[in-house]
Design a protein around this motif. Structure first.
Motif, PDB file in Angstrom:
ATOM      1  N   LEU A 188       0.966  -1.192   0.149  1.00 38.91           N
ATOM      2  CA  LEU A 188      -0.006  -0.086  -0.115  1.00 38.91           C
ATOM      3  C   LEU A 188       0.982   1.383   0.118  1.00 38.91           C
ATOM      4  CD1 LEU A 188      -2.627  -1.161   2.817  1.00 38.91           C
ATOM      5  CD2 LEU A 188      -2.840  -1.372   0.321  1.00 38.91           C
ATOM      6  N   THR A 189       0.652   2.222  -0.962  1.00 48.19           N
ATOM      7  CA  THR A 189       1.570   3.555  -1.017  1.00 48.19           C
ATOM      8  C   THR A 189       0.584   4.680  -1.011  1.00 48.19           C
ATOM      9  OG1 THR A 189       2.918   2.227  -2.538  1.00 48.19           O
ATOM     10  CG2 THR A 189       3.341   4.479  -2.367  1.00 48.19           C
ATOM     11  N   CYS A 190       1.057   5.676  -0.227  1.00 48.94           N
ATOM     12  CA  CYS A 190       0.304   6.883   0.218  1.00 48.94           C
ATOM     13  C   CYS A 190       1.156   7.931  -0.571  1.00 48.94           C
ATOM     14  CB  CYS A 190       0.245   7.001   1.574  1.00 48.94           C
ATOM     15  SG  CYS A 190      -0.668   8.579   1.994  1.00 48.94           S
ATOM     16  N   PHE A 191       0.543   9.186  -1.575  1.00 53.34           N
ATOM     17  CA  PHE A 191       1.305   9.891  -1.796  1.00 53.34           C
ATOM     18  C   PHE A 191       0.579  11.289  -1.391  1.00 53.34           C
ATOM     19  CE2 PHE A 191       1.885   6.641  -5.005  1.00 53.34           C
ATOM     20  CZ  PHE A 191       3.180   6.616  -5.106  1.00 53.34           C
ATOM     21  N   ALA A 192       1.518  12.379  -1.304  1.00 55.62           N
ATOM     22  CA  ALA A 192       1.107  13.868  -0.883  1.00 55.62           C
ATOM     23  C   ALA A 192       1.611  14.887  -1.664  1.00 55.62           C
ATOM     24  CB  ALA A 192       1.089  14.307   0.678  1.00 55.62           C
ATOM     25  N   SER A 193       1.221  16.048  -2.106  1.00 56.60           N
ATOM     26  CA  SER A 193       2.141  17.150  -2.667  1.00 56.60           C
ATOM     27  C   SER A 193       1.777  18.375  -2.292  1.00 56.60           C
ATOM     28  CB  SER A 193       1.637  16.956  -4.218  1.00 56.60           C
ATOM     29  OG  SER A 193       0.051  17.265  -4.436  1.00 56.60           O
ATOM     30  N   GLY A 194       2.756  19.521  -2.302  1.00 54.92           N
ATOM     31  CA  GLY A 194       2.694  20.614  -1.893  1.00 54.92           C
ATOM     32  C   GLY A 194       3.067  20.820  -0.102  1.00 54.92           C
ATOM     33  N   GLY A 195       3.069  21.929   0.352  1.00 51.89           N
ATOM     34  CA  GLY A 195       3.406  22.303   1.704  1.00 51.89           C
ATOM     35  C   GLY A 195       4.768  22.457   2.022  1.00 51.89           C
ATOM     36  N   HIS A 196       5.055  23.332   3.247  1.00 53.58           N
ATOM     37  CA  HIS A 196       6.408  23.287   3.776  1.00 53.58           C
ATOM     38  C   HIS A 196       6.371  23.546   4.975  1.00 53.58           C
ATOM     39  CE1 HIS A 196       9.914  25.154   4.611  1.00 53.58           C
ATOM     40  NE2 HIS A 196      10.811  24.688   3.967  1.00 53.58           N
ATOM     41  N   PRO A 197       7.111  22.702   5.838  1.00 56.33           N
ATOM     42  CA  PRO A 197       7.986  21.597   5.242  1.00 56.33           C
ATOM     43  C   PRO A 197       7.287  20.635   4.778  1.00 56.33           C
ATOM     44  CG  PRO A 197       7.745  21.496   7.730  1.00 56.33           C
ATOM     45  CD  PRO A 197       6.853  22.656   7.403  1.00 56.33           C
ATOM     46  N   ALA A 198       7.915  19.620   4.025  1.00 54.93           N
ATOM     47  CA  ALA A 198       7.084  18.700   3.379  1.00 54.93           C
ATOM     48  C   ALA A 198       6.176  18.018   4.429  1.00 54.93           C
ATOM     49  CB  ALA A 198       8.128  17.750   2.925  1.00 54.93           C
ATOM     50  N   PRO A 199       5.019  17.489   4.049  1.00 54.91           N
ATOM     51  CA  PRO A 199       4.173  16.882   4.941  1.00 54.91           C
ATOM     52  C   PRO A 199       4.439  15.398   5.344  1.00 54.91           C
ATOM     53  CG  PRO A 199       3.190  16.803   2.503  1.00 54.91           C
ATOM     54  CD  PRO A 199       4.339  17.802   2.533  1.00 54.91           C
ATOM     55  N   ARG A 200       4.156  15.356   6.800  1.00 50.18           N
ATOM     56  CA  ARG A 200       4.260  14.105   7.379  1.00 50.18           C
ATOM     57  C   ARG A 200       3.330  13.093   6.977  1.00 50.18           C
ATOM     58  NH1 ARG A 200       3.851  11.900  12.831  1.00 50.18           N
ATOM     59  NH2 ARG A 200       2.863  13.663  13.101  1.00 50.18           N
ATOM     60  N   LEU A 201       3.470  11.928   6.714  1.00 54.94           N
ATOM     61  CA  LEU A 201       2.315  10.840   6.126  1.00 54.94           C
ATOM     62  C   LEU A 201       2.341   9.961   7.396  1.00 54.94           C
ATOM     63  CD1 LEU A 201       2.925  10.287   2.466  1.00 54.94           C
ATOM     64  CD2 LEU A 201       1.587  11.780   3.570  1.00 54.94           C
ATOM     65  N   ILE A 202       1.054   9.538   7.677  1.00 61.41           N
ATOM     66  CA  ILE A 202       0.734   8.418   8.999  1.00 61.41           C
ATOM     67  C   ILE A 202      -0.162   7.409   8.260  1.00 61.41           C
ATOM     68  CG2 ILE A 202       0.073   8.252  11.092  1.00 61.41           C
ATOM     69  CD1 ILE A 202       0.823  10.990  11.895  1.00 61.41           C
ATOM     70  N   TRP A 203       0.187   6.171   8.558  1.00 60.79           N
ATOM     71  CA  TRP A 203      -0.975   4.979   8.161  1.00 60.79           C
ATOM     72  C   TRP A 203      -1.614   4.682   9.354  1.00 60.79           C
ATOM     73  CZ3 TRP A 203      -2.615   3.136   3.484  1.00 60.79           C
ATOM     74  CH2 TRP A 203      -1.669   3.620   2.666  1.00 60.79           C
ATOM     75  N   ILE A 204      -2.894   4.444   9.498  1.00 64.66           N
ATOM     76  CA  ILE A 204      -3.587   4.203  10.465  1.00 64.66           C
ATOM     77  C   ILE A 204      -4.251   2.938   9.999  1.00 64.66           C
ATOM     78  CG2 ILE A 204      -5.572   4.997  11.919  1.00 64.66           C
ATOM     79  CD1 ILE A 204      -4.771   7.839  11.571  1.00 64.66           C
ATOM     80  N   LYS A 205      -4.511   1.662  10.931  1.00 59.78           N
ATOM     81  CA  LYS A 205      -5.564   0.763  10.693  1.00 59.78           C
ATOM     82  C   LYS A 205      -6.539   0.774  11.588  1.00 59.78           C
ATOM     83  CE  LYS A 205      -5.512  -4.374  11.174  1.00 59.78           C
ATOM     84  NZ  LYS A 205      -4.582  -5.638  11.609  1.00 59.78           N
ATOM     85  N   THR A 230      -8.381   2.390  13.850  1.00 58.99           N
ATOM     86  CA  THR A 230      -8.034   3.531  14.978  1.00 58.99           C
ATOM     87  C   THR A 230      -6.865   3.478  15.357  1.00 58.99           C
ATOM     88  OG1 THR A 230      -8.877   2.140  16.775  1.00 58.99           O
ATOM     89  CG2 THR A 230     -10.735   3.555  15.698  1.00 58.99           C
ATOM     90  N   LYS A 231      -6.158   2.486  14.821  1.00 56.74           N
ATOM     91  CA  LYS A 231      -4.445   2.331  15.538  1.00 56.74           C
ATOM     92  C   LYS A 231      -3.381   2.863  14.639  1.00 56.74           C
ATOM     93  CE  LYS A 231      -1.282  -0.911  17.213  1.00 56.74           C
ATOM     94  NZ  LYS A 231      -1.213  -2.563  17.331  1.00 56.74           N
ATOM     95  N   SER A 232      -2.628   3.817  15.058  1.00 55.05           N
ATOM     96  CA  SER A 232      -1.751   4.361  14.155  1.00 55.05           C
ATOM     97  C   SER A 232      -0.410   3.303  13.941  1.00 55.05           C
ATOM     98  CB  SER A 232      -0.998   5.593  14.793  1.00 55.05           C
ATOM     99  OG  SER A 232      -1.739   6.743  14.647  1.00 55.05           O
ATOM    100  N   LEU A 233       0.131   2.991  12.741  1.00 56.26           N
ATOM    101  CA  LEU A 233       1.072   2.333  12.498  1.00 56.26           C
ATOM    102  C   LEU A 233       2.525   2.961  12.335  1.00 56.26           C
ATOM    103  CD1 LEU A 233      -0.803   0.189   9.806  1.00 56.26           C
ATOM    104  CD2 LEU A 233      -0.591  -0.328  12.123  1.00 56.26           C
ATOM    105  N   LYS A 234       3.451   2.115  12.608  1.00 55.85           N
ATOM    106  CA  LYS A 234       4.901   2.748  12.606  1.00 55.85           C
ATOM    107  C   LYS A 234       5.572   2.575  11.395  1.00 55.85           C
ATOM    108  CE  LYS A 234       5.351   3.524  17.693  1.00 55.85           C
ATOM    109  NZ  LYS A 234       6.217   3.240  18.757  1.00 55.85           N
ATOM    110  N   GLU A 235       5.145   1.626  10.804  1.00 55.16           N
ATOM    111  CA  GLU A 235       5.881   0.639   9.482  1.00 55.16           C
ATOM    112  C   GLU A 235       5.865   1.783   8.690  1.00 55.16           C
ATOM    113  OE1 GLU A 235       3.457  -0.713  11.444  1.00 55.16           O
ATOM    114  OE2 GLU A 235       3.736  -2.329  12.153  1.00 55.16           O
ATOM    115  N   GLY A 236       6.919   1.282   7.570  1.00 58.39           N
ATOM    116  CA  GLY A 236       7.144   2.405   6.345  1.00 58.39           C
ATOM    117  C   GLY A 236       7.919   3.159   6.490  1.00 58.39           C
ATOM    118  N   THR A 237       8.841   3.827   5.482  1.00 60.88           N
ATOM    119  CA  THR A 237       9.674   4.890   5.417  1.00 60.88           C
ATOM    120  C   THR A 237       8.964   5.899   4.380  1.00 60.88           C
ATOM    121  OG1 THR A 237      11.358   3.572   5.931  1.00 60.88           O
ATOM    122  CG2 THR A 237      12.170   5.417   4.971  1.00 60.88           C
ATOM    123  N   GLN A 238       9.347   7.286   4.916  1.00 62.96           N
ATOM    124  CA  GLN A 238       8.649   8.239   4.053  1.00 62.96           C
ATOM    125  C   GLN A 238      10.080   8.953   3.141  1.00 62.96           C
ATOM    126  OE1 GLN A 238       6.146  11.392   5.733  1.00 62.96           O
ATOM    127  NE2 GLN A 238       7.334  12.915   5.004  1.00 62.96           N
TER     128      GLN A 238
END
Length: 1103
Positions: free
Chosen positions: A454-471, A473-481
């Motif tokens: 599963l891949t999440c994309f975001a564009s625009g903003g400063h600083p670069a936006p921080r992406l968070i995966w949630i299953k 109601t639980k936040s996941l720490k896996e993955g590298t931005q």
């Protein structure tokens, strides 16, 4: 050779006999006292005028013998011209044992009495041994401290006379020495010891202290020494290399610390502000100096620092110091900016710029890009190490277009042309514009354990936006931005699990936490087998024969599973209880099975399998049966056990029960065994009975009764004990008449009793087999027999019955077969004749009493012999009898206490008798006396100058005896005697003989009570060629003319006949000399005519 072990010297008897005055022998030169060094040659002079007797030397009363080679003393010999009467004693390699008194003796002859010279003392000087130090090792290095008094002890051993000891230092003698003399390792040697008290100074360092010993035996003293290592403190140190008053930070400073003298040389170390910074130094033994080089890279914190050099050695009272103070010029090493350069657009930022300490101080200014900003506040404060710190604070409102510009703080000092700056980048924050997810299609089905991306994309903003995966109601720490330009992505790789079925995965994008995040989501469909399987029952306890119902329930699965029951690979009938919804969107399946419990089922597994046909996977669980039942013995339970006597045996119990905590009791022959109360009976794990030190009485039936809360049961084991044989009966002795039938019966006790366990052996002196003795063995069960049809006297004796059934040890017993016969000849077991040694130091008659001699005899006969001793009362306490018998042998020993010379020096008679006869033996008890003469004297070998003799010693009279050889040759004036050494040796080699000469030789013995009678004499002729008959006659004539026997005449006739004798002697001498030369010329080549001395012995013509 120990002179004390040699026989005493033979002293010539002095008799008042008249000799012709002119024929008397006398000393022309007598030996004088001499002194020699140990190892040197000593010569004692002796010249005899008119010698007519045998000349020999005496050492401290010990005769050395007439042989000029002096046998037994290889370093001694006699030297000089015999024709001049010279008999000098020469001693080679003088030793301390030679330090004695010496006499020159001329033996008695027909013409002259014996003469003895004055006693000459030979003094052997022994040089002192190399001195040794008591406290220190020789040639070592001894460490002392200057100014401290020390004690040195030096000694030398075994000198004669006592040595004198002196001390010196660099050739100069030392005072304050005390010495004393002790006895040496032998009586004539002395040991000297001296003590020196010395206080060393520093100038004595590396000098040698010498101990020397000297006496009259040496001219140059013997000396030993050691080197003095004197410890003293060094001189104060000095520091070199600091030439200017100031130094810049970053420069390198090299300093040298020097300390002179001292032993040992000084140990140096550097300290900065009291802390050690260097402990490295080097020493120069030649220049007697210690040096330490310190290299410093100057830092700002070294400003006003104090450097100190310390010098010390092991005898310094306090460290010696030298120090300097550093003055350092330094610029700020760092410019730093404090505060955040990141904020939202149109917000104010506050920053602070500061410098590191410097000397002298610096100024600060701010730059944004290429534009200088206004400083609102600047402060200067003092810092450590004498420096200053400059601080500047900045306030500024940021805009979006300033994002990414550098913000710089610059420090400068125009006087020293210095500048340094610090920068950071201005960051202006604003939110992202869009977010989306790349995922599999929504209708896809995944098996649990499948990997999904599963891949999440975001564009625009400063600083670069921080992406968070949630299953859900639980936040996941896996993955590298990952950031790529203005696009940010974060990939999530999943391994699907049952919890992922119908779960919602959401991606949130934000960069400040204040504005609402942008979000996107997706959902998964996952298939999975049962999460778990459980077996349940309502029964708390199950006993043998009862019904048992088990229920199996599966966890959630997608799709649902079917159930199967198994018991040890046997499929059981399942009762389906249906399905119901479960977690993660799956279904739960239930089923049951019913069993009849048995003891064999205890511990077995009942398995429930849940199978998913779509996934082709099975999930298992099992229920272990716990069936309660009373004790049951295994079909393999042994009924018989075997043991070896004195060993150990286990009686095993193969029993099972549930509950397994059972109690087993053992009984034997109706009696209960209590292992805890018996040292031989023990219970091991499993209630196995262990019996230690098994005996044959332990054999029999053992009963074991076991019980638990469910009931009881019992079994039996028979114990068979094997044991080594023993002999129950064996008749001893067995009597049989000569020629009758005899039988020896041996009854044994053994288990097992194999064939051939009996063995018979004859125990006579000679080794003989049963076949040779005509004895026949046979055995039946536990009884063995040895038979003879016709008993003979040779068969009488001791026989051994040996029983061996394979278990050690074999049993042995002996019996005597006695063949009845009459008495036979018998012999005494002790001396004949018997003697009594005397009491040392006693005088007759006490010397012949108070002793206890044993008198004994051993007769032979059968039946038993009666020993009779007439005329002696056994009630008398002075007579003690001891008797014993073995077979046909009988012995009697009579012990006499406090022998009486009047009553007990007699003949004792012992009589022995039995029904078939009588015999007797007489033993005579004698007193000590002089020895009997030796017998069977013979010559073993003969050379031209020696004869080897042997003889058989006679009875020694009850005391240690010695032997003396006597010998003479034709024409000798007297008989010579030689004591045999070692004293009791029955062999001796007589040396110093003349070639081709007949000798009459005899031997006698003597002890403390006297000398034996003269033993036999033999005649021995040494090897060599005799001259012709005419020459021997000539020699005889010369001898008769030269040495006529002086007739017994009136003294008045001597003067008248002397003139006539002189004329006849001169006229005959010329004729005899001519004849003698002709005989010598006619002798065989290589063979010389014997000299006059060889023909006549040690005689000389009278004057």
């Amino acid at each position: 050779m120990d002179d004390s072990s040699l026989p005493p010297s033979y002293q010539f008897p002095i008799a008042h006999i008249a000799f012709p005055k002119k024929s008397c022998q006398a000393f022309r030169m007598e030996p004088d006292n001499i002194t020699v060094l140990e190892g040197a040659v000593a010569i004692l002079h002796c010249v005899v005028e008119n010698p007519s007797g045998v000349v020999q030397w005496v050492k401290d009363g010990l005769l050395l013998g007439p042989d000029r080679n002096i046998p037994g003393f290889p370093r001694y010999s006699m030297m000089g011209d015999l024709s001049k009467g010279e008999h000098h004693l020469r001693i080679v390699g003088s030793r301390l044992a030679d330090d004695a008194g010496y006499e020159c003796q001329a033996g008695r002859s027909k013409e002259s009495p014996g003469i003895v010279s004055r006693t000459a003392l030979l003094s052997v000087l022994v040089p002192p041994k190399l001195p040794v130090f008591k406290e220190y090792e020789v040639n070592s290095t001894v460490t002392w401290v200057a100014g401290v008094e020390y004690r040195v002890t030096c000694g030398t051993e075994d000198a004669k006379p006592a040595a004198e000891i002196s001390f010196s230092k660099s050739g100069s003698p030392l005072p304050d020495v005390s010495s004393w003399v002790n006895s040496g390792s032998s009586e004539k040697l002395s040991s000297t010891e001296a003590v020196l008290r010395v206080t060393p100074q520093s100038s004595d360092n590396r000098k040698r202290l010498v101990c020397a010993a000297k006496n009259e035996a040496i001219s140059v003293p013997v000396a030993t020494s050691f080197t003095m290592n004197i410890l003293f403190p060094p001189q104060p140190p000095t520091i070199e290399g600091y030439k200017h008053s100031e130094i810049k930070a970053g420069e390198t400073l090299r300093l040298t610390c020097i300390s002179l003298s001292g032993n040992p040389l000084a140990t140096l170390q550097w300290l900065k502000n009291g802390e050690v910074i260097s402990t490295r130094w080097e020493t120069d033994d030649t220049g007697q100096a210690s040096r330490s080089l310190l290299t410093l890279s100057i830092k700002p914190e070294d400003n006003l620092a104090q450097l100190c050099c310390e010098a010390v050695n092991q005898v310094s009272a306090l460290p010696l110091l030298a120090s300097i103070t550093l003055r350092v010029v330094f610029l700020p090493t760092e410019v730093s900016i404090l505060g955040s350069s990141s904020t939202a657009e149109n917000k104010q930022i506050s920053l602070s710029c500061s410098t590191a300490p410097s000397n002298p101080p610096v100024q600060l200014r701010w730059w944004l890009g290429w534009r200088e900003l206004i400083t609102t506040e600047v402060t200067v404060t003092e810092a450590a190490h004498g420096g200053t710190v400059t601080v500047s604070n900045l306030t500024h409102v940021v805009r979006r277009e300033e994002n990414g510009l550098p913000l710089t703080c610059e420090a400068f000092n125009e006087a020293v042309l210095f500048t340094r700056s610090a920068s950071l980048t201005l960051s202006v924050q604003y939110p992202p514009q869009k977010v989306w997810i790349e995922a599999p299609p929504p209708e896809s089905r995944f098996r649990a354990g499948t990997k999904i991306r599963l891949t999440c994309f975001a564009s625009g903003g400063h600083p670069a936006p921080r992406l968070i995966w949630i299953k859900d109601t639980k936040s996941l720490k896996e993955g590298t931005q990952v950031v790529s330009g203005k696009i940010v992505s974060k990939e999530l790789i999943l391994t699907t699990s049952p919890s992922d079925n119908m779960a919602t995965y959401r991606c949130n994008a934000s960069n400040d936490g204040k504005s609402p995040p942008l979000t996107a989501h997706t959902r998964l469909h996952v298939q999975f087998p049962p999460l778990d399987v459980k077996i349940m029952t309502t029964a708390k306890e199950v006993r043998r024969g009862q019904m048992l119902t088990l229920t199996c329930v599966t966890g959630s699965s997608n799709p649902f599973a079917t159930l199967t029951w198994l018991k040890d690979a046997e499929k059981l009938k399942n009762v389906d209880l249906g399905r119901k919804p479960a977690e993660f969107g799956g279904l739960s399946t239930s089923g049951k099975v019913t069993l009849v419990a048995s003891s064999s089922d205890n511990g077995q597994r009942v398995t429930c399998q849940a199978y998913s046909s779509i996934l082709a996977e099975t999930v298992n669980t099992f229920y272990r049966l716990n069936i309660l039942y009373p004790p049951e013995f295994s079909a393999e339970q042994p009924a018989v056990a075997q043991a070896v006597e004195n060993g150990a045996v286990e009686l095993p119990l193969l029993v099972s029960a549930n509950p397994p905590d059972l109690t087993c009791n053992w009984s034997f022959r109706g009696e209960k065994l209590i292992p805890g109360g018996s040292p031989r009976h023990h219970l091991r794990a499993g209630s196995t009975l262990v019996i230690w030190n098994v005996s044959r009485v332990d054999a029999g039936q053992y009963q074991a009764q076991c019980q638990n809360p469910e009931g009881q049961n019992e079994t039996r084991i028979h114990l068979n004990v094997h044991y080594a044989p023993s002999i129950r009966s064996l008749g001893d002795p067995v009597y049989v008449d000569l020629g009758a039938q005899a039988e020896l019966v041996c009854v044994a006790d053994a288990n097992p009793s194999p064939t051939g366990m009996f063995q018979w052996t004859w125990l006579g002196v000679e080794e003989r087999s049963l076949e040779e003795l005509e004895m026949e063995p046979e055995a039946l069960g536990a009884v063995g027999r040895l038979r003879t049809q016709k008993a003979q006297r040779a068969q009488a004796g001791l026989y051994e019955c040996r029983v061996d059934n394979g278990l050690p040890p074999a049993a042995r017993a002996s019996t005597r077969l006695i063949v009845r016969c009459g008495c036979s000849t018998w012999t005494p077991t002790h001396f004949s004749p018997a003697w009594i040694p005397p009491n040392p130091g006693a005088t007759p008659p006490e010397a012949q009493t108070h002793r206890t001699p044993p008198l004994g005899a051993t007769p032979q006969g059968s039946p038993h012999i009666l020993l009779l001793r007439p005329k002696i009362s056994m009630l008398d306490p002075l007579y003690t009898e001891h008797t014993w018998h073995e077979g046909i042998w009988h012995s009697s020993t009579l012990t006499i206490t406090n022998v009486s010379a009047a009553q007990d020096y007699a003949t004792f008679t012992c009589r022995a008798s039995n029904a078939l006869g009588t015999d007797r033996l007489d033993i005579q008890l004698l007193s000590t006396r002089h020895p009997d003469p030796p017998t069977e004297l013979k010559v073993v070998s003969v050379t031209h100058n020696s004869a080897a003799l042997e003889w058989i010693p006679g009875f020694d009279g009850g005391l240690p005896q010695r032997f003396r050889i006597r010998y003479r040759w034709p024409g000798t004036p007297s008989t010579l005697y030689v004591d045999v050494f070692p004293a009791q040796t029955p062999a001796f080699t007589l040396t110093g003989l003349s070639p081709a000469t007949p000798y009459s030789i005899g031997v006698s013995a003597h002890n403390a009570l006297g000398e034996s009678s003269q033993g036999p004499s033999i005649t021995v002729t040494t090897a060599g060629h005799f001259p012709s008959k005419r020459c021997r006659l000539l020699a005889t004539l010369m001898l008769s003319f030269a040495f006529p026997e002086a007739p017994a005449m009136h003294p008045a006739l001597i003067g008248g006949l002397s003139a006539l004798g002189a004329l006849l002697l001169l006229s005959n001498a010329a004729l005899l000399i001519c004849l003698l030369r002709r005989c010598q010329a006619s002798a065989k080549p290589g063979k010389s005519l014997p000299s006059l001395g060889q023909l006549t012995g040690p005689q000389c013509p009278p004057q």
